[in-house]
Design a protein around this motif. Structure first.
Motif, mmCIF file in Angstrom:
data_model
loop_
_atom_site.group_PDB
_atom_site.id
_atom_site.type_symbol
_atom_site.label_atom_id
_atom_site.label_comp_id
_atom_site.label_asym_id
_atom_site.label_seq_id
_atom_site.Cartn_x
_atom_site.Cartn_y
_atom_site.Cartn_z
ATOM 1 N N UNK A 1 0.846 -1.196 0.000
ATOM 2 C CA UNK A 1 0.000 0.000 0.000
ATOM 3 C C UNK A 1 0.877 1.240 0.000
ATOM 4 N N UNK A 2 0.556 2.170 -0.865
ATOM 5 C CA UNK A 2 1.359 3.378 -1.000
ATOM 6 C C UNK A 2 0.876 4.464 -0.021
ATOM 7 N N UNK A 3 1.799 5.141 0.640
ATOM 8 C CA UNK A 3 1.451 6.300 1.474
ATOM 9 C C UNK A 3 2.346 7.458 1.085
ATOM 10 N N UNK A 4 1.713 8.568 0.706
ATOM 11 C CA UNK A 4 2.477 9.787 0.455
ATOM 12 C C UNK A 4 2.355 10.687 1.672
ATOM 13 N N UNK A 5 3.472 11.267 2.070
ATOM 14 C CA UNK A 5 3.454 12.199 3.187
ATOM 15 C C UNK A 5 4.431 13.321 2.862
ATOM 16 N N UNK A 6 4.303 14.427 3.598
ATOM 17 C CA UNK A 6 5.185 15.564 3.301
ATOM 18 C C UNK A 6 5.443 16.385 4.552
ATOM 19 N N UNK A 7 6.691 16.863 4.658
ATOM 20 C CA UNK A 7 7.008 17.877 5.662
ATOM 21 C C UNK A 7 7.712 19.034 4.963
ATOM 22 N N UNK A 8 7.628 20.198 5.595
ATOM 23 C CA UNK A 8 8.271 21.387 5.065
ATOM 24 C C UNK A 8 8.998 22.049 6.228
ATOM 25 N N UNK A 9 10.222 22.433 6.037
ATOM 26 C CA UNK A 9 11.039 22.981 7.117
ATOM 27 C C UNK A 9 10.360 24.147 7.846
ATOM 28 N N UNK A 10 9.583 24.957 7.102
ATOM 29 C CA UNK A 10 8.985 26.157 7.702
ATOM 30 C C UNK A 10 7.572 25.939 8.224
ATOM 31 N N UNK A 11 7.040 24.745 8.075
ATOM 32 C CA UNK A 11 5.666 24.507 8.528
ATOM 33 C C UNK A 11 5.718 23.781 9.868
ATOM 34 N N UNK A 12 5.827 24.608 10.909
ATOM 35 C CA UNK A 12 6.014 24.045 12.252
ATOM 36 C C UNK A 12 4.705 24.047 13.030
ATOM 37 N N UNK A 13 4.621 23.157 13.995
ATOM 38 C CA UNK A 13 3.468 23.139 14.916
ATOM 39 C C UNK A 13 3.812 23.987 16.130
ATOM 40 N N UNK A 14 4.948 23.682 16.749
ATOM 41 C CA UNK A 14 5.323 24.369 17.983
ATOM 42 C C UNK A 14 6.721 23.932 18.392
ATOM 43 N N UNK A 15 7.336 24.762 19.231
ATOM 44 C CA UNK A 15 8.517 24.304 19.969
ATOM 45 C C UNK A 15 8.033 23.233 20.934
ATOM 46 N N UNK A 16 8.766 22.169 21.066
ATOM 47 C CA UNK A 16 8.391 21.125 22.023
ATOM 48 C C UNK A 16 9.033 21.465 23.362
ATOM 49 N N UNK A 17 8.216 21.470 24.407
ATOM 50 C CA UNK A 17 8.763 21.625 25.753
ATOM 51 C C UNK A 17 9.405 20.277 26.116
ATOM 52 N N UNK A 18 10.667 20.325 26.566
ATOM 53 C CA UNK A 18 11.353 19.063 26.897
ATOM 54 C C UNK A 18 10.548 18.211 27.879
ATOM 55 N N UNK A 19 9.721 18.908 28.677
ATOM 56 C CA UNK A 19 8.964 18.174 29.704
ATOM 57 C C UNK A 19 7.816 17.349 29.133
ATOM 58 N N UNK A 20 7.722 17.317 27.820
ATOM 59 C CA UNK A 20 6.776 16.389 27.179
ATOM 60 C C UNK A 20 7.182 14.948 27.516
ATOM 61 N N UNK A 21 8.440 14.783 27.920
ATOM 62 C CA UNK A 21 8.959 13.434 28.200
ATOM 63 C C UNK A 21 9.224 13.238 29.692
ATOM 64 N N UNK A 22 8.369 13.880 30.505
ATOM 65 C CA UNK A 22 8.506 13.750 31.957
ATOM 66 C C UNK A 22 7.905 12.418 32.426
ATOM 67 N N UNK B 1 4.620 19.947 11.001
ATOM 68 C CA UNK B 1 3.386 19.357 10.458
ATOM 69 C C UNK B 1 3.757 18.243 9.496
ATOM 70 N N UNK B 2 3.010 17.160 9.546
ATOM 71 C CA UNK B 2 3.212 16.088 8.559
ATOM 72 C C UNK B 2 1.873 15.863 7.864
ATOM 73 N N UNK B 3 1.842 16.108 6.567
ATOM 74 C CA UNK B 3 0.624 15.821 5.792
ATOM 75 C C UNK B 3 0.699 14.366 5.348
ATOM 76 N N UNK B 4 -0.393 13.633 5.543
ATOM 77 C CA UNK B 4 -0.396 12.202 5.192
ATOM 78 C C UNK B 4 -1.558 11.921 4.246
ATOM 79 N N UNK B 5 -1.249 11.236 3.170
ATOM 80 C CA UNK B 5 -2.288 10.813 2.230
ATOM 81 C C UNK B 5 -2.099 9.316 2.011
ATOM 82 N N UNK B 6 -2.906 8.533 2.719
ATOM 83 C CA UNK B 6 -2.731 7.081 2.625
ATOM 84 C C UNK B 6 -3.969 6.359 3.100
ATOM 85 N N UNK B 7 -3.903 5.030 3.187
ATOM 86 C CA UNK B 7 -5.092 4.258 3.575
ATOM 87 C C UNK B 7 -5.478 4.504 5.031
ATOM 88 N N UNK B 8 -6.786 4.400 5.265
ATOM 89 C CA UNK B 8 -7.323 4.676 6.608
ATOM 90 C C UNK B 8 -8.282 3.556 7.003
#
Ligand code: AHR
Length: 498
Positions: free
Chosen positions: A1-22, A389-396
């Protein structure tokens, strides 16, 4: 099954707070006693803490740890755990029907955390106690000297204050099981006044107010609205808790619970925005997902055991044996936290050692890594930076708890020109043929590829063998500006591009 996805260096969601891994550790079961602390064990250091367990914790690079509870905190007297050990009282822990010997208290725990470079996130008891005990606790922990509680700390041999910034205003105060559970408005008022007192002492404290115990509570999400209406301006985070299970043996539905968690985060984000607008407030409140994990393998059996046992000391409790399926689930949940790092700033795996934990420590025996240790470690090591951001176009697929769930579960984090992608192929049987287009990363190539795959879904690790562990992956490469290759069914990949 084929999955196309894409990221772009300038399309950010947020800075991750290191404490996401507390992480979170509670005085319950064998988390503290015969978990991190076991005087007399061959690996014990001079303070009675196990070096072998400490090493496994160190390897996780945990930024912060929530302590001492949990349900335990709601009938805990923090003063029982200070001063000479021989004079400390043995108490009945009403949350888990166990004996608490108080041989580990705030100073011992702080020494352990400090040696591992982990910041403490302390919970105050707003169940059986209130503002007075919370302020005394903070004075003992954070005030330099010249006051009753700070001088007592110095008398106990701790000259410098700990300067703890993160404080939880109680635990799961909506839960009928909680000692001193409260109505939403009642708790919101208490949280607000406690916040005022704590901030008077530590102005830059980061205060976490209790949200619902989970998204299935009858008062959810009304609880969050009422509580925040009482205290919005004085707090920084609202807590979310969620535990996951797959008792019906439906793997795809289990994975769908990650989507459900996304809805939970969205809903609370909406409540936060609503209250902020209603109050014309300027400050932002974020989400502190301070308890999350898989918890179902022994849940019912444990619940029967502890409700009828006779106040044992450090009994085995909630010692879940995690499977390969749980590895994939935890990897996916961490992906969701990365994708929602705009809202979720702190998240604590619950818990750390023995009790629903990635690390097990056999009494008098070995310390070893459960299957879920690895996705948590890999995210903690390589998931710091900016979420893309990761755009995903694939099976669901559709399942009971969610619709349109992508078989490809992916997140991406960039830092200093590198990108790390975390990928789960959730498909039970099909290989996914990935093409992840990379814009803004010319000349990128694979620096490393770690993979966990090929295990029976119910396989586990144990003290004598840890078969579920990352190995070096192959078959993924960058070609024509895209990362491409085949992902086996039920596989987890961490790929770093530089
Ligand atoms: O982590 C185990 C328990 O789960 C905690 O004590 C409580 O906060 C939650 O219900």
């Amino acid at each position: 099954m084929r999955v196309n996805a894409a990221i772009h260096r300038d399309f950010a969601i947020s800075e991750i707070d290191d404490r996401l891994y507390a992480a979170f550790i509670e005085h319950m079961g064998r988390a503290i006693y015969s978990g991190i602390y076991e005087p007399g064990h061959a690996q014990a250091d001079g303070n009675g803490f196990r070096r072998d367990v400490a090493q496994l914790v160190r390897d996780l690079n945990i930024p912060a740890i929530r302590y001492p509870g949990g349900n335990f905190v709601s009938s805990y007297n923090w003063e029982d755990g200070i001063g000479p050990k021989e004079g400390r009282p043995v108490r009945l822990d009403l949350a888990w029907r166990s004996k608490e010997t108080n041989q580990v208290g705030i100073n011992e725990f702080a020494t352990w955390a400090d040696e591992l470079g982990i910041d403490m996130m302390l919970a105050v008891n707003l169940g059986s106690r209130g503002i007075e005990e919370a302020r005394n606790f903070m004075e003992y922990v954070n005030h330099p000297s010249g006051s009753y509680w700070s001088d007592l700390r110095r008398k106990h041999g701790v000259e410098k204050p700990y300067n703890v910034k993160m404080w939880c205003l109680g635990n799961e105060m909506d839960g009928p099981w909680q000692i001193g559970a409260k109505q939403a408005r009642e708790y919101g008022r208490l949280a607000d006044e406690t916040a005022k007192a704590l901030r008077a002492m530590t102005p830059d404290a980061e205060l976490i107010v209790c949200g619902s115990s989970n998204d299935q509570m009858p008062t959810y999400p009304e609880w969050e609205r009422s509580v925040l209406e009482e205290c919005y301006e004085h707090v920084d985070y609202i807590s979310l808790h969620k535990y996951f299970g797959n008792s019906s043996r439906d793997t795809l539905n289990f994975f769908g619970k990650i989507e459900e968690t996304g809805r939970y985060i969205n809903a609370i984000g909406g409540v936060i925005d609503f209250v902020k607008a209603k109050k014309r407030a300027k400050n932002d409140v974020y989400i502190c997902f301070d308890e999350w994990n898989v918890w179902y393998h022994r849940r019912e059996e444990d619940s029967r055991r502890w409700r009828s046992w006779d106040w044992p000391e450090a009994p085995a409790l909630l010692e879940e044996d995690y499977t390969f399926e749980d590895t994939l689930f935890v990897a996916g949940l961490l992906n969701e936290f990365i994708r929602r790092s705009d809202r979720v700033k702190i998240a604590c795996i619950a818990q750390l050692v023995n009790v629903i934990a990635p690390i097990r420590a056999d009494k008098g025996g070995k310390a070893w890594r459960q299957s879920i240790y690895w996705p948590y470690q890999l995210a903690s090591l390589y998931g710091r930076g900016t979420a893309l951001r990761v755009a995903v176009d694939g099976p669901k697929y559709d399942c009971e708890v969610a619709s349109d769930v992508d078989y490809l579960d992916i997140s991406a984090v960039t830092r200093d020109g590198t990108v790390t992608v975390f990928i789960v192929n959730r498909h039970l049987a099909e290989t996914l043929d990935l093409r992840l287009s990379l814009t803004g990363y010319p000349g990128a190539s694979v620096e490393f590829h770690k993979v966990i795959e090929g295990h029976d879904l119910m396989a586990t690790n144990g003290p004598d063998a840890e078969p579920i562990a990352p190995t070096d992956g192959k078959g993924l490469a960058v070609e024509d500006g895209a990362l491409g290759g085949k992902l086996a069914p039920l596989s987890y990949h961490v790929v770093r591009l530089k």
